[in-house]
Design a protein around this motif. Sequence first.
Motif, PDB file in Angstrom:
ATOM      1  N   ARG A 160       0.871  -1.181   0.000  1.00 41.68           N
ATOM      2  CA  ARG A 160       0.000   0.000   0.000  1.00 41.68           C
ATOM      3  C   ARG A 160       0.909   1.232   0.000  1.00 41.68           C
ATOM      4  N   VAL A 161       0.995   1.875  -1.166  1.00 39.71           N
ATOM      5  CA  VAL A 161       1.897   3.007  -1.368  1.00 39.71           C
ATOM      6  C   VAL A 161       1.083   4.288  -1.318  1.00 39.71           C
ATOM      7  N   LEU A 162       1.401   5.140  -0.366  1.00 39.37           N
ATOM      8  CA  LEU A 162       0.729   6.430  -0.214  1.00 39.37           C
ATOM      9  C   LEU A 162       1.603   7.510  -0.828  1.00 39.37           C
ATOM     10  N   ILE A 163       1.035   8.252  -1.780  1.00 44.78           N
ATOM     11  CA  ILE A 163       1.740   9.374  -2.394  1.00 44.78           C
ATOM     12  C   ILE A 163       1.008  10.626  -1.953  1.00 44.78           C
ATOM     13  N   ILE A 164       1.731  11.474  -1.231  1.00 48.93           N
ATOM     14  CA  ILE A 164       1.115  12.619  -0.557  1.00 48.93           C
ATOM     15  C   ILE A 164       1.887  13.890  -0.875  1.00 48.93           C
ATOM     16  N   GLY A 165       1.207  15.013  -0.827  1.00 46.55           N
ATOM     17  CA  GLY A 165       1.818  16.315  -1.066  1.00 46.55           C
ATOM     18  C   GLY A 165       0.757  17.288  -1.526  1.00 46.55           C
ATOM     19  N   ASN A 166       1.138  18.531  -1.675  1.00 44.52           N
ATOM     20  CA  ASN A 166       0.198  19.570  -2.092  1.00 44.52           C
ATOM     21  C   ASN A 166      -0.242  19.322  -3.529  1.00 44.52           C
ATOM     22  N   ARG A 184       4.376  -1.622 -10.585  1.00 48.11           N
ATOM     23  CA  ARG A 184       4.311  -2.635  -9.529  1.00 48.11           C
ATOM     24  C   ARG A 184       3.092  -3.550  -9.632  1.00 48.11           C
ATOM     25  N   GLY A 185       2.241  -3.312 -10.606  1.00 48.11           N
ATOM     26  CA  GLY A 185       1.052  -4.144 -10.777  1.00 48.11           C
ATOM     27  C   GLY A 185       0.046  -3.996  -9.650  1.00 48.11           C
ATOM     28  N   LEU A 186      -0.094  -2.765  -9.157  1.00 49.77           N
ATOM     29  CA  LEU A 186      -1.016  -2.481  -8.053  1.00 49.77           C
ATOM     30  C   LEU A 186      -2.174  -1.615  -8.548  1.00 49.77           C
ATOM     31  N   PRO A 187      -3.328  -1.701  -7.895  1.00 45.57           N
ATOM     32  CA  PRO A 187      -4.431  -0.827  -8.293  1.00 45.57           C
ATOM     33  C   PRO A 187      -4.156   0.627  -7.893  1.00 45.57           C
ATOM     34  N   TYR A 188      -4.493   1.531  -8.813  1.00 48.01           N
ATOM     35  CA  TYR A 188      -4.354   2.970  -8.562  1.00 48.01           C
ATOM     36  C   TYR A 188      -5.656   3.491  -7.975  1.00 48.01           C
ATOM     37  N   ARG A 189      -5.567   4.269  -6.919  1.00 52.62           N
ATOM     38  CA  ARG A 189      -6.725   4.890  -6.285  1.00 52.62           C
ATOM     39  C   ARG A 189      -6.442   6.383  -6.093  1.00 52.62           C
ATOM     40  N   GLU A 190      -7.463   7.189  -6.320  1.00 54.30           N
ATOM     41  CA  GLU A 190      -7.339   8.644  -6.214  1.00 54.30           C
ATOM     42  C   GLU A 190      -8.312   9.154  -5.154  1.00 54.30           C
ATOM     43  N   ILE A 191      -7.788   9.718  -4.087  1.00 58.55           N
ATOM     44  CA  ILE A 191      -8.619  10.241  -2.994  1.00 58.55           C
ATOM     45  C   ILE A 191      -9.630  11.267  -3.512  1.00 58.55           C
ATOM     46  N   ASP A 192      -9.230  12.078  -4.483  1.00 58.45           N
ATOM     47  CA  ASP A 192     -10.142  13.127  -4.973  1.00 58.45           C
ATOM     48  C   ASP A 192     -11.468  12.571  -5.477  1.00 58.45           C
ATOM     49  N   THR A 193     -11.496  11.308  -5.918  1.00 59.68           N
ATOM     50  CA  THR A 193     -12.752  10.737  -6.418  1.00 59.68           C
ATOM     51  C   THR A 193     -13.771  10.516  -5.303  1.00 59.68           C
ATOM     52  N   ILE A 194     -13.312  10.469  -4.050  1.00 57.82           N
ATOM     53  CA  ILE A 194     -14.257  10.340  -2.937  1.00 57.82           C
ATOM     54  C   ILE A 194     -14.469  11.671  -2.224  1.00 57.82           C
ATOM     55  N   LEU A 206      -2.125   4.988  -3.671  1.00 62.02           N
ATOM     56  CA  LEU A 206      -3.147   5.977  -3.349  1.00 62.02           C
ATOM     57  C   LEU A 206      -2.533   7.371  -3.355  1.00 62.02           C
ATOM     58  N   ASP A 207      -3.168   8.276  -4.116  1.00 66.44           N
ATOM     59  CA  ASP A 207      -2.665   9.650  -4.098  1.00 66.44           C
ATOM     60  C   ASP A 207      -3.786  10.600  -3.728  1.00 66.44           C
ATOM     61  N   GLY A 208      -3.395  11.722  -3.190  1.00 64.47           N
ATOM     62  CA  GLY A 208      -4.355  12.769  -2.867  1.00 64.47           C
ATOM     63  C   GLY A 208      -4.340  13.116  -1.398  1.00 64.47           C
ATOM     64  N   LEU A 209      -5.053  14.190  -1.093  1.00 66.83           N
ATOM     65  CA  LEU A 209      -5.052  14.716   0.266  1.00 66.83           C
ATOM     66  C   LEU A 209      -6.296  14.328   1.055  1.00 66.83           C
ATOM     67  N   GLY A 210      -7.470  14.573   0.501  1.00 63.62           N
ATOM     68  CA  GLY A 210      -8.683  14.300   1.263  1.00 63.62           C
ATOM     69  C   GLY A 210      -8.799  15.243   2.444  1.00 63.62           C
ATOM     70  N   ALA A 230     -10.115  13.935 -10.169  1.00 67.25           N
ATOM     71  CA  ALA A 230     -11.334  13.257  -9.726  1.00 67.25           C
ATOM     72  C   ALA A 230     -12.257  12.887 -10.879  1.00 67.25           C
ATOM     73  N   GLY A 231     -11.754  12.971 -12.112  1.00 69.32           N
ATOM     74  CA  GLY A 231     -12.588  12.687 -13.264  1.00 69.32           C
ATOM     75  C   GLY A 231     -13.643  13.752 -13.522  1.00 69.32           C
ATOM     76  N   VAL A 232     -13.502  14.900 -12.856  1.00 67.04           N
ATOM     77  CA  VAL A 232     -14.472  15.990 -13.011  1.00 67.04           C
ATOM     78  C   VAL A 232     -14.159  16.724 -14.305  1.00 67.04           C
ATOM     79  N   ALA A 233     -15.145  16.825 -15.166  1.00 70.89           N
ATOM     80  CA  ALA A 233     -14.938  17.426 -16.486  1.00 70.89           C
ATOM     81  C   ALA A 233     -14.686  18.931 -16.403  1.00 70.89           C
TER      82      ALA A 233
END
Length: 170
Positions: A3-9, A25-35, A64-68, A114-117
Amino acid sequence: MARVLIIGNAGGGKSVLARKVAAKRGLPYREIDTIVWKPGWEAFPQAEYEAAHAKLIAEENWVLDGLGWTESLPARFERATEIILIDMPLWMHFWLAAERQFQWAQGKLEHPVAGVAEMPSTRDMFQSLWETDRDMAPEFRRLTDLAERNGKPVTRIASVEELDRFAASL
């Protein structure tokens, strides 16, 4: 389990790097901004965010990237097995975020936040960068230091050159 956390402004290249790390690394990508964000840049209610966050970080593997929300950071850091902190000077985050705004305005942004157009207001984005640096950065720096003291692998990236070198080394 990884579980790799990528954090920053914002604007520092977290999402681009996270996608590269996940692919390599063959891991699923997750974006905090989507939640965090609904279309139109409306924030999800706190209870919905907290439930989605708990479900997301409970997954066995992720990049996982993002701030939340600041209150959710400790649980995310605790669950991560590796931390990558992108912590460049604030002016560089402004510069990179402005470049992203230009790409977005021209319809050339491959992965909108976040996939926001709709492109966010540049003024609001800059205000958010400033407030994140002032209010949230001390906490994610503190949590990164704590994770490192507790033996978790930590990579600190302080410039675009370091970011490029790290990405090229994957």
